[in-house]
Design a protein around this motif. Structure first.
Motif, mmCIF file in Angstrom:
data_model
loop_
_atom_site.group_PDB
_atom_site.id
_atom_site.type_symbol
_atom_site.label_atom_id
_atom_site.label_comp_id
_atom_site.label_asym_id
_atom_site.label_seq_id
_atom_site.Cartn_x
_atom_site.Cartn_y
_atom_site.Cartn_z
ATOM 1 N N GLY A 169 0.820 -1.205 0.000
ATOM 2 C CA GLY A 169 0.000 0.000 0.000
ATOM 3 C C GLY A 169 0.852 1.251 0.000
ATOM 4 O O GLY A 169 2.028 1.228 -0.375
ATOM 5 N N SER A 176 -1.707 4.007 4.669
ATOM 6 C CA SER A 176 -3.016 4.496 4.254
ATOM 7 C C SER A 176 -4.160 3.640 4.773
ATOM 8 O O SER A 176 -5.296 4.128 4.886
ATOM 9 N N ASP A 177 -3.893 2.374 5.085
ATOM 10 C CA ASP A 177 -4.976 1.509 5.563
ATOM 11 C C ASP A 177 -4.986 1.345 7.085
ATOM 12 O O ASP A 177 -5.750 0.544 7.614
ATOM 13 N N ASP A 211 -6.067 2.038 10.796
ATOM 14 C CA ASP A 211 -7.360 2.477 11.315
ATOM 15 C C ASP A 211 -7.326 3.914 11.810
ATOM 16 O O ASP A 211 -8.339 4.623 11.746
#
Length: 287
Positions: A89, A102-103, A105
């Motif tokens: 990512g 970016s992923d 939480d």
């Protein structure tokens, strides 16, 4: 050397054995809008631009506008962050050494704390998405903290898809132009830096409009000279401020580009006619 009006004619006149051809000097992508990006060996490009380029952006919770360092008063610190892309990512390195993805939480909380404003990281450009483009001359004259005129600029009006490019799919600049101005390529945030032969004219990109660059297996149409904003003058990571990054083209190279009137320009925007992979050291034919 006789004056030659077009760079392609310059190369023909000199002869292929006397000067090196145009070639790809370096390639860059910027996964998060207005953050520092990364140098890469190859870029896969299509009508939407370069893979992984300007794919994410911060959305200002109070205005609903996309965050851009063009509004230096609010967003110049984004240029202290670095975004990179791998098979997992997009990763963001903050100035204090903290790294987030970016992923994660809590990515919005981390970026909101850094920005000092409520922001949300988004991966798709909303319809009519816009940024504030602070008047660059006023910023230079009054300082980055000053309230200046900041008209809205709708994003990616010449680019299909949902990336966060300013206008066009790709941006290129020549080493001749960079050397003339005396700045690092990173300040202008190009995708492609084009190495030019000795004696090649600075700002030659002005004359490329509507000509086609063949690079590797790709064909790219020059759309027009790239108008410059205040971003190149700002700190970029460890690079200090550089007012001449705007003042020099303002003095030497004002171009009426995209019907916007005479503006300081450096480089060219590109449309992708035929997609494919562009690699470092690829030769470039200008037709």
């Amino acid at each position: 050397m006789p004056h030659i009006s077009h760079p392609a004619a310059y190369l023909r006149a000199m002869g292929s054995n006397e000067v090196e051809q145009l070639r790809v000097e370096s390639l860059y992508r910027y996964p998060v809008k207005s953050m520092l990006g990364e140098r890469v060996d190859a870029l896969l490009v299509d009508a939407r631009g370069a893979e992984g380029d300007r794919r994410l952006a911060l959305l200002d919770g109070s205005t609903g506008r996309v965050a851009s360092a063009k509004q230096a008063r609010l967003w110049r610190d984004l240029l202290r962050c670095t975004a990179s892309l791998d098979s997992v990512g997009i990763h963001i390195a903050l100035p204090d050494g903290t790294t987030t993805s970016s992923d994660d939480d809590d990515i919005d909380d981390v970026l909101s704390e850094f920005a000092g404003r409520q922001v949300r990281l988004i991966d798709s450009r909303p319809a009519g998405a816009s940024i504030e483009r602070a008047d660059p001359q006023q910023v230079l004259e009054r300082g980055v903290e000053a309230e200046v005129e900041a008209p809205l600029l709708e994003l990616a009006m010449a680019t299909p898809g949902d990336s966060f490019v300013d206008l066009a799919p790709l941006h290129a600049i020549t080493t001749a132009t960079l050397e003339r101005i005396g700045v690092e390529a990173a300040r202008y945030r190009p995708n492609i830096v084009i190495a030019t032969p000795p004696g090649y004219p600075a700002y030659a990109e002005n004359s490329w409009t509507d000509h086609v660059l063949t690079v590797g297996g790709t064909r790219l149409r020059a759309m027009g000279a790239t108008p410059r904003c205040v971003i190149p003058t700002l700190e970029h990571g460890s690079l200090p401020r550089a007012p001449h990054a705007l003042r020099t083209p303002a003095a030497e190279n004002r171009v009426d580009t995209f019907g916007l009137g005479p503006l300081p320009c450096a480089g060219t925007y590109l449309e992708v006619l035929t997609g494919g992979t562009i690699a470092t050291d690829d030769l470039i034919a200008l037709g």
